[in-house]
Structure formats: structure tokens, C-alpha cells
Design an enzyme around this catalytic site. Sequence first.
Site, PDB file in Angstrom:
ATOM      1  N   CYS A 120       0.843  -1.206   0.000  1.00 36.60           N
ATOM      2  CA  CYS A 120       0.000   0.000   0.000  1.00 36.60           C
ATOM      3  C   CYS A 120       0.873   1.249   0.000  1.00 36.60           C
ATOM      4  O   CYS A 120       0.948   1.956   1.007  1.00 36.60           O
ATOM      5  CB  CYS A 120      -0.914   0.016   1.211  1.00 36.60           C
ATOM      6  SG  CYS A 120      -2.232  -1.193   1.135  1.00 36.60           S
ATOM      7  N   VAL A 121       1.582   1.492  -1.084  1.00 33.14           N
ATOM      8  CA  VAL A 121       2.439   2.673  -1.114  1.00 33.14           C
ATOM      9  C   VAL A 121       1.993   3.626  -2.232  1.00 33.14           C
ATOM     10  O   VAL A 121       1.267   3.229  -3.096  1.00 33.14           O
ATOM     11  CB  VAL A 121       3.923   2.314  -1.322  1.00 33.14           C
ATOM     12  CG1 VAL A 121       4.436   1.531  -0.152  1.00 33.14           C
ATOM     13  CG2 VAL A 121       4.113   1.560  -2.618  1.00 33.14           C
TER      14      VAL A 121
END
Lengths: 105, 535
Positions: free
Chosen positions: A104-105
Site C-alpha cells: 500500500c504505497v
Amino acid sequence: METKPLGGKQIEVDEDGFIQDPGAWDEAVAKDLAVTEGVNDMSENHWKVVNYLRNYYLEFQMAPMIRKLCKETGFKLKEIYDMFPSGPAKGACKVAGLPKPTGCV
Amino acid sequence: MKKRVKIEDISRRSSQLSTLAKEDFKPLPPPFDKPEATPDFAPLSPAAREKYEGSLDDTIAVSIPKPKSKEEEERLVAGFLSGLEKLFTKENNWTFLQPLLLSMEHCATCHTCSEACHIYEASGHNPIYRPAYRSEVFRRLYKKYVKSKGKLLQAWRDGEIELNWTTVARLAELAYRCNLCRRCAQTCPIGVDNGLIAHEIRKLFSQELGIAARELHDNGSVLQLKVGSSTGMNSLVVKDNIQFIDEEVSEKTGLSIQTPWDKAGADILLIHNAGEIMAWPMNPGAFAVIFEVAGLSWTMSSEIAGYDSINYGLWYDDAQFARVALKHAQAAKKLGVKKIVLGECGHAHKALTVIADRVLTGDLNIPRESSMVLLESLIASGRIKVDPSRNDFPVTLHDPCNLVRLMGVVEPQRRVLRRIAPRFREMEPHGVHNYCCGGGSGFAIMSGHNFADWRCQIAGRKKVEQILNAFKDELDPSIQKYVCAPCSNCKGQLRDLIAYYDLWEKHSIMYDGLVELIVNCMTDVKPGFIEWEQH
């Protein structure tokens, strides 16, 4: 996996154009990858970002935090977006021959 | 233009079941009310169409390689059938069999759900995005191949549908045109859960056929179980990064912050979505500031998955889900903490606090708590002292679906905002009736081919509308505005939406979490914690 002519070689890339074998990277490959990112002329500043990413990757086998990239190179995030329009993760990392960032970047 | 699409059309071979045109999409509020005011929807490349199954609509989420022979197609269809049968047995689906059966048996086809779906609405009512379209295809397959065991009369009564590779490939993609926000389930008069059905279809494909979005599986849960985090951070890298964050927040706040690692016997194990550490480092930094100032006994864990709360299995695979949930509980057990507190990540909340109840038993059933609840108690009790005048700018709140609609954590974060943000205003609708950001169920990290266009133009459209409306009297770029989104996945999507529609440059609309707003107004820290720039 698709292959593409980059830096005078045939290199495997994923569907987003990230090279699959970071060992296949060299400056000529970086220049051709930059063109796929809309960067036709790699300036000294471009190389500063790319070299930092490259060296970090060789040490840690992943991309650095974006904040570290900004701090270590002295560029604001906006300046990095100005240099690499798809941004540090999808643009600069691709030119530096890193794999596509994950999670989740 | 949109055409009528019947349920059985999914089986008919054609280049595409449905097409998307920008002119059909629901208009956004000004200044985005004309189609030309928004970016074009990039077409799929001919190479992608050649290589991957892309006959559903104008995008590709899963990238299923096209079968090379008739035999391979048949093998895949047979695998689908086998998975379909297993999905309806207790031994193979101990997690969701009962609600799945109820949703299979009881749809009255009233279409109340359609109007609740942000994807259907934003697409301009594209028929294949009706929540019940996907479900009805699946229901007919269930009735024909599982329930009636091939009895022809029954199959005919339920509506005939042909099972072939076209049906199977389209169904796999269609399961990834739903954010699993379950707003449709909330509105259904008889409780049919079309979100669950989309989830179960994803599960069938992953568990039986090994077909799943690469971002969620190979580069997600598999990587997490191997190195410790889906970001690729091993324990050395994460400690190095947190040390960097500690230094940064110490400098910004004027305090001396040091994050405790692997402290046995601490009260709290704090688990962040590790994406925060990589991409929004001031979020874990702000947590550390609050916890240290409040004098809490807390720690982080450097065990595998102990520093990454993500559990992508929630979205596509029960086995991967259970493996990761166990790792989280084992990290807490090893340290002997009293409870796990989850940072600002919606799906991690639902995964570990709700769904993991089916997995964690005995001494692994360690109490789990939302950070929203803890943060509220710290502020309400006065352990954290605030000066709300430092937050004198417009703020609105995005409700992460997993945290709010699907768990009922509605008020704690609002009570905090009413206390610390004098210009807080709600989006409409909000709370349990919120709309998904469009990044839900993993979409926020999926950008293959032109999927980011679909995600920003269709899935995220309703959220853009809500944000513009929440700030409609203060859209002038001289006024900086803050969308508070206490969820990493939502923040990833908001970052992309803001860039896609140029909302920062045009309207000074920025986003971040709840803890950054809290630290920004803490009297114990230097003013100016929030960074008003692109990040």
C-alpha cells in the site's frame, strides 16, 4: 513476459514497463527507460535521483522511502514530479531499473 | 453508447461485452462538469488485448493470460466448476457458506442495490456494473451446476446460461469491478449481499485456479509472508526507516521520540499498514508522538508481518487471510502484550478485529482495538492537550468502508474532529452511508494497463463529487483544505484522485490521516506539523 529493446539489448519488462532483471540495467538502458517516461533528456539532476535510487536498491533490495529520497537528494517531491511526471515510485524507480513498488504505497 | 446487456450475453463470444465512453459517465460538479475537463480514458494497448483476457469492458484488472489451446480452456472451465462446487460445501467454505447460500437463494431482482452502487452510478448506469448483474450470472451457474445437478427443467426455469471460457474469464474480471464496499448489501430489503458474492467469486478463482490480481497475491500476501511486509521491507529495513522517521518527527516537534521495538510485556502492540512507513511516514511518526506524550506502554514488533497490518487475503483468498492473521496474533503473543492496536488502515481493522474471530482461538485470541477509540480516549481524558485554533482550516472526513459501514466505528473519529478541527464539515452522505473512495478491495494499489483510469474516472468519481461538494463554498485555491482519511488504502486512492483531477493545484485540496491533525494542534509540540504540499 514481454521483451523490449532497451539500451541496445532485448530486456524483459512487465506490463507497466518495469524491467524484470535489475542486473540488466546500465546507463544506456536508463536513458531508453526515461524516454518511455516522457523524459528525453536526462539532466544531472535526473541522474542524481536515479543514482540514489539505484545505490539504495543495491544495498537494501527495495526502493527507499520517498521522504528519504527527497532528503538525501535535496529535491522537493514536486521537483521530482517535474523531473519524472509519473512520480518517484512509478517514474523514477522505473528509470533506475528497480522493480515496481509493492504494498500500500 | 451503452447497449442493453442480458445476463446470458456474458457467455456469447464477442470482442467486448460492454464499452465505456466518457460522455456517458455521471457529470462531476463544476469545474469538472464537461467531459473535456477530465483526462481521457486511455485505450488498452493492442499488445495487452492480444495477450490477456480483456473481453469484459475497456480495462483489465487481473491480467489473465489467454489460454493457448482448446484443451487449456476446457481445463480452466473444469477447474472453475470444481471450485464452484467446493464453495458450497462446509468443509471448503467454513468462513462464508451460510451468508453465501442466503444470498444465492433470495434475490427478488428489485434492483434497489443498483442505485446504491457508486460504480454503477458513476459509469452512467452501465448495465454490467449493476451489483446484481454479476450475482445473477453466478446464481444461475450455481443453480444449474450445483443445486439442480444438471436437471434440465430446473435449469431452464432459473434462466439458461452457458458455461464456457468466455463466461469464466469475464466473471473473473467482473469480480474486480466491485470495491467490496457493501453499500448494496446495506440497502437490500432482504439482506442479499452482492459484495460478498463478488468476494466469493474472487476466492474461487484464487483458491482453485490460482487466478488473482498480482498486486494482492504475488506482490502482496505472498511477499508479506516471505519477508515480513508487502512493501518488501524486512525487519532490518523497517527498523532503519522507523529510526529515520523518529529523527524527522523529533526535529519537527521539538520532542525526543524513539519508537520502542520488541518490548516484551508492553501493554500495546501497535501495528501499522507498512505502506504508511514507506509513503506517509509522518503518520507512524505522529502515532509515536501521541503515544509517547500520553505516556503509553507500547511497542512495535519486528516479527514477520508483526510490523505490517495488511491482510490482502480479506479481499480474495481465505487461506492467505488465515495465514497472515495467525502471524499477527503470534507476534502479539510472543511479546505478551495486553492488546493489539491497529493504526489507520481500514481493511486491517476488519481483517484482524472481525473476520479473524473465525481463526484466532484460545490464547491467540488476543484483544484487538481500533486506534480511533484509543485516540478519542486520550483526547477526551486530557492526556493529550490540544489547541484547536492551530487547525483553523476547512476539514472534511472520509469514512473508510471497512472501519465505518462494516464495523460500526463511526463516532470516535468524529468526536476527535469536533474537538480539534473548528471548521470540520461532513460529506453527504456520511457515516455508515458513506461512499467508497474507489480504492477499496485493493484497487488503490492496482494500476496495470489503464486500470488507474477506470479507478479514477469510475470507481473514484463519487468521492471526487463528495469532496468538491463538501468544500463548495471554499473552493478558492487561497484556502487550504484537508480531507481526513484514516486509512492507507483510501489515502493511496485520494492521492491518485487529487493528482488525476489536479485538485491540489486548482483548489488546494490535500489529504492525510487523523493523527497528523491531532499532532498539528498538540500544545506539547512545535506548531506546523502538517505539510501543505504534494506528498
